[in-house]
Every structure is written in structure tokens, then in C-alpha cells.
Motif scaffolding. Structure first.
Motif, PDB file in Angstrom:
ATOM      1  N   PHE A  20     -37.257 -67.900  98.475  1.00 24.06           N
ATOM      2  CA  PHE A  20     -38.543 -68.618  98.959  1.00 24.06           C
ATOM      3  C   PHE A  20     -38.819 -69.609  98.045  1.00 24.06           C
ATOM      4  N   VAL A  21     -39.535 -70.855  98.433  1.00 25.47           N
ATOM      5  CA  VAL A  21     -39.864 -71.912  97.537  1.00 25.47           C
ATOM      6  C   VAL A  21     -41.244 -71.398  97.249  1.00 25.47           C
ATOM      7  N   ASP A  22     -41.624 -71.924  95.896  1.00 32.55           N
ATOM      8  CA  ASP A  22     -43.030 -71.539  95.330  1.00 32.55           C
ATOM      9  C   ASP A  22     -43.921 -72.777  95.513  1.00 32.55           C
ATOM     10  N   MET A  23     -44.757 -72.816  96.509  1.00 31.81           N
ATOM     11  CA  MET A  23     -45.606 -73.798  96.879  1.00 31.81           C
ATOM     12  C   MET A  23     -47.117 -73.959  96.149  1.00 31.81           C
ATOM     13  N   GLY A  24     -47.070 -73.080  95.316  1.00 33.00           N
ATOM     14  CA  GLY A  24     -48.154 -73.007  94.310  1.00 33.00           C
ATOM     15  C   GLY A  24     -49.460 -72.215  94.905  1.00 33.00           C
ATOM     16  N   ARG A  25     -50.457 -72.258  94.604  1.00 29.05           N
ATOM     17  CA  ARG A  25     -51.656 -71.247  95.017  1.00 29.05           C
ATOM     18  C   ARG A  25     -52.471 -71.751  95.881  1.00 29.05           C
ATOM     19  N   ILE A  26     -52.783 -70.975  96.869  1.00 29.98           N
ATOM     20  CA  ILE A  26     -53.895 -71.449  97.740  1.00 29.98           C
ATOM     21  C   ILE A  26     -55.396 -71.666  97.210  1.00 29.98           C
ATOM     22  N   PRO A  27     -55.871 -72.654  97.222  1.00 26.67           N
ATOM     23  CA  PRO A  27     -57.079 -72.994  96.809  1.00 26.67           C
ATOM     24  C   PRO A  27     -58.143 -71.983  97.067  1.00 26.67           C
ATOM     25  N   LEU A  28     -58.802 -71.641  96.282  1.00 26.26           N
ATOM     26  CA  LEU A  28     -60.191 -70.604  96.438  1.00 26.26           C
ATOM     27  C   LEU A  28     -61.298 -71.326  96.207  1.00 26.26           C
ATOM     28  N   TYR A  29     -62.191 -71.371  97.249  1.00 27.08           N
ATOM     29  CA  TYR A  29     -63.363 -72.284  97.194  1.00 27.08           C
ATOM     30  C   TYR A  29     -64.495 -71.032  97.108  1.00 27.08           C
ATOM     31  N   LEU A  93     -48.954 -78.516 109.955  1.00 32.81           N
ATOM     32  CA  LEU A  93     -48.186 -77.103 110.050  1.00 32.81           C
ATOM     33  C   LEU A  93     -49.361 -76.135 110.193  1.00 32.81           C
ATOM     34  N   ILE A  94     -49.303 -75.318 111.245  1.00 30.44           N
ATOM     35  CA  ILE A  94     -50.659 -74.402 111.260  1.00 30.44           C
ATOM     36  C   ILE A  94     -50.084 -73.343 112.326  1.00 30.44           C
ATOM     37  N   VAL A  95     -50.567 -71.994 111.709  1.00 30.68           N
ATOM     38  CA  VAL A  95     -50.386 -70.760 112.844  1.00 30.68           C
ATOM     39  C   VAL A  95     -51.022 -71.131 113.960  1.00 30.68           C
ATOM     40  N   THR A 209     -39.532 -70.131 103.254  1.00 27.36           N
ATOM     41  CA  THR A 209     -38.149 -70.670 103.004  1.00 27.36           C
ATOM     42  C   THR A 209     -37.525 -71.149 104.430  1.00 27.36           C
ATOM     43  N   ASN A 210     -36.719 -71.926 104.217  1.00 32.03           N
ATOM     44  CA  ASN A 210     -36.254 -72.805 105.454  1.00 32.03           C
ATOM     45  C   ASN A 210     -35.001 -71.910 105.881  1.00 32.03           C
ATOM     46  N   ILE A 211     -35.074 -71.415 106.953  1.00 35.30           N
ATOM     47  CA  ILE A 211     -33.966 -70.699 107.573  1.00 35.30           C
ATOM     48  C   ILE A 211     -33.206 -71.338 108.438  1.00 35.30           C
ATOM     49  N   LYS A 212     -33.881 -72.461 108.997  1.00 35.98           N
ATOM     50  CA  LYS A 212     -32.923 -73.416 109.921  1.00 35.98           C
ATOM     51  C   LYS A 212     -32.564 -74.518 109.242  1.00 35.98           C
ATOM     52  N   GLY A 213     -31.207 -74.965 109.248  1.00 34.54           N
ATOM     53  CA  GLY A 213     -30.964 -76.067 108.568  1.00 34.54           C
ATOM     54  C   GLY A 213     -31.455 -77.483 109.139  1.00 34.54           C
ATOM     55  N   GLY A 214     -31.780 -77.366 110.165  1.00 35.12           N
ATOM     56  CA  GLY A 214     -32.286 -78.533 110.834  1.00 35.12           C
ATOM     57  C   GLY A 214     -33.931 -78.897 110.597  1.00 35.12           C
ATOM     58  N   LEU A 215     -34.618 -78.109 110.041  1.00 39.11           N
ATOM     59  CA  LEU A 215     -35.867 -78.494 109.488  1.00 39.11           C
ATOM     60  C   LEU A 215     -36.056 -79.422 108.329  1.00 39.11           C
ATOM     61  N   ASP A 216     -37.004 -80.266 108.455  1.00 42.22           N
ATOM     62  CA  ASP A 216     -37.345 -80.891 107.382  1.00 42.22           C
ATOM     63  C   ASP A 216     -38.117 -80.591 106.177  1.00 42.22           C
ATOM     64  N   ALA A 221     -42.534 -78.929 102.614  1.00 42.25           N
ATOM     65  CA  ALA A 221     -42.696 -78.967 101.118  1.00 42.25           C
ATOM     66  C   ALA A 221     -43.942 -79.642 100.544  1.00 42.25           C
ATOM     67  N   ASP A 222     -44.531 -80.476 101.466  1.00 43.76           N
ATOM     68  CA  ASP A 222     -45.586 -81.182 101.173  1.00 43.76           C
ATOM     69  C   ASP A 222     -46.842 -80.248 101.593  1.00 43.76           C
ATOM     70  N   ARG A 223     -47.634 -80.076 100.569  1.00 46.26           N
ATOM     71  CA  ARG A 223     -48.985 -78.997 100.734  1.00 46.26           C
ATOM     72  C   ARG A 223     -49.998 -79.676 101.445  1.00 46.26           C
ATOM     73  N   GLY A 224     -49.932 -81.074 101.847  1.00 47.56           N
ATOM     74  CA  GLY A 224     -50.846 -81.899 102.677  1.00 47.56           C
ATOM     75  C   GLY A 224     -50.746 -81.791 104.137  1.00 47.56           C
ATOM     76  N   ASN A 225     -49.492 -81.178 104.652  1.00 43.65           N
ATOM     77  CA  ASN A 225     -48.970 -81.177 105.741  1.00 43.65           C
ATOM     78  C   ASN A 225     -49.664 -79.784 106.163  1.00 43.65           C
ATOM     79  N   TRP A 226     -49.899 -78.912 105.656  1.00 43.24           N
ATOM     80  CA  TRP A 226     -50.199 -77.201 105.923  1.00 43.24           C
ATOM     81  C   TRP A 226     -51.673 -77.127 106.154  1.00 43.24           C
ATOM     82  N   PHE A 227     -52.004 -76.417 107.183  1.00 46.85           N
ATOM     83  CA  PHE A 227     -53.693 -75.575 107.391  1.00 46.85           C
ATOM     84  C   PHE A 227     -53.322 -74.019 107.209  1.00 46.85           C
ATOM     85  N   LEU A 228     -53.890 -73.430 106.299  1.00 45.53           N
ATOM     86  CA  LEU A 228     -53.628 -72.072 105.783  1.00 45.53           C
ATOM     87  C   LEU A 228     -54.842 -71.658 105.450  1.00 45.53           C
ATOM     88  N   ASP A 229     -55.310 -70.320 105.957  1.00 46.56           N
ATOM     89  CA  ASP A 229     -56.586 -69.809 105.302  1.00 46.56           C
ATOM     90  C   ASP A 229     -56.044 -68.169 105.110  1.00 46.56           C
TER      91      ASP A 229
END
Length: 243
Positions: A20-29, A93-95, A209-216, A221-229
Motif C-alpha cells: 500500500f502507498v502511504d498518502m499521508g494523514r486525513i485532515p482533522l478539523y 475519487l469518491i465512495v 494500493t493499485n491492484i489493476k495495471g490499467g489504473l492511472d 496518488a494526487d490527494r486533491g482528487n479524493w473525497f474521503l471522510d
């Protein structure tokens, strides 16, 4: 692609072992709500009010969207599928947040007493966004938690109005010391800061972790593309509960 949140060093080492790639920590507000030192409650509450006065004045001048109505609901109906389809496009990228998932995650689980609020425009009835709140414990303090928040990424005013609603909701409670939100998204983070939240160090790591070779890999890896809570992991379900 597999993504995960963890706040445990042993779990972190296991994730790393499996690539797995470490993407840093989720911001806590966080935002202080009431003094948590009993014998300083009067002075403490005055200081808290004084501290937030500038941001609250700016927020009230800007104003909550007057065309937005808030309603507590027990379940997510099919209209939230339309919200998901219409509002999710700006997020890279969002659930998935359709009605089936949201009911499974919040309405049908037995652990937390989630409060679900729908925001809709006057005269419409269709959801323009929603926010899910609960109470619990954080760092030994009774805490109001913004578990999940969602609105179109093209309408930041609705996101800010949702956060403002959460602040108003918890501010009525004298026993809530803090309000917190774990959120990785620049627009939601901006809305939280506009409502007086500040970022503090977080113990929650985000890994994938990228389990499919076709993924970008660069895109992922760009945190700006994610929506996570916090709602996007089991950490919210295992959080400290205070009764």
C-alpha cells in the motif's frame, strides 16, 4: 484499487507489507463548542465566543443559503440517487453514495444513533445535499461529530451551509465540548474553515494500493482528487462512545 484508513502502527506496517502507498494523514478539523474545564466554564465559554466572533460575523454576513431548507430524515429515499448522479461528477475519487449504500451505512446499522439531515431548495423537495451527525468521544471529551457531508462540488455555498447547520445544531448543547470532522477534500475543508474550524494533527493515515495495471497511478496518488471522510471507513464505527 483498494483504499484504507488506519490509526494503528501495526495495521500500518501490515499495509506497507502488502504494497500500500502511504498518502499521508486525513485532515482533522475541530471547533471548540463549550469549555471543558468545569471551574473555568464561564470564562472559558466567553473566551470561546470571543475567539469565534470574527469568523461567525463573516459567516453570518455571507449568510446561510436562505433558499435551503433542512429536515431530519430517518432514511434515504430514491431521490438521493439523483443527487448522487448529479453531484458526484466534480469529485475525482469518491465512495458511491446512493440510497442503498447510505441506508446500509447510516440507517440500518445498530451501533451509532446517527442524525441525518436533508438539505433541499425551497419549492423543490429534492435533496441538494445532506449531512450526518452523531455524538461520541474524542480525546476524552464529549464531541459532536460530522460523520458525512455531501453536496455538489460545483456549489460550495451548499457545502458551507451544511457545515454551518452542524455548528448551529451542536451549539445548542452545553455538554458538547468539541465539534470535529475528518475530511480529505479541498472544498469541504474550505467550508469547515469558513465556519471556524481549524486543522490539528491527525492520527489517521490514508493508504491505497493499485491492484489493476490499467489504473492511472499519478491520478490516484494526487490527494486533491479524493473525497474521503470518516464515514468511508470502519474507524467511525469503532470510535469512542460516551453515554
Amino acid at each position: 484499487m483498494i483504499a484504507g484508513l488506519n490509526d494503528n502502527d501495526n495495521v500500518y506496517r501490515m499495509y506497507k507489507k502488502f504494497g500500500f502507498v502511504d498518502m499521508g494523514r486525513i485532515p482533522l478539523y475541530v471547533r471548540a463548542n463549550r469549555s471543558f474545564i468545569p471551574f473555568l466554564s464561564v470564562i472559558g465559554n466567553f473566551a470561546i465566543k470571543l475567539f469565534y466572533t470574527p469568523s461567525d460575523i463573516c459567516r453570518h454576513i455571507r449568510g446561510r443559503n436562505e433558499d435551503l431548507l433542512f429536515e431530519e430524515i430517518a432514511r434515504f429515499d430514491d431521490s438521493f440517487n439523483k443527487l448522487w448522479e448529479a453531484a458526484s461528477a466534480p469529485f475525482g475519487l469518491i465512495v458511491r453514495r446512493d440510497s442503498a449504500y447510505l441506508n446500509w451505512r447510516f440507517a440500518d446499522q445498530p451501533y451509532w444513533d446517527y442524525k441525518i439531515f436533508k438539505a433541499s431548495l425551497k419549492g423543490s423537495g429534492d435533496p441538494a445535499g445532506y449531512i450526518v451527525l452523531r455524538e461520541g468521544g474524542s480525546r476524552g471529551l464529549r464531541t459532536g461529530v460530522i460523520t458525512d457531508i455531501f453536496a455538489s462540488g460545483n456549489d460550495p455555498d451548499i457545502m458551507t451551509s451544511l457545515v454551518d447547520f452542524a455548528v448551529s445544531h451542536f451549539s445548542k448543547r452545553d455538554d458538547i465540548a468539541l465539534i470535529r470532522c475528518d475530511m480529505l477534500n479541498k472544498d469541504a475543508g474550505r467550508a469547515l474553515r469558513e465556519c471556524g474550524f481549524v486543522g490539528i494533527p491527525s492520527g489517521t493515515r490514508f493508504m491505497f494500493t493499485n491492484i489493476k495495471g490499467g489504473l492511472d497511478a499519478v491520478f490516484f496518488a494526487d490527494r486533491g482528487n479524493w473525497f474521503l471522510d470518516y464515514a468511508d471507513s470502519d474507524l467511525d464505527l469503532s470510535g469512542q462512545r460516551i453515554t
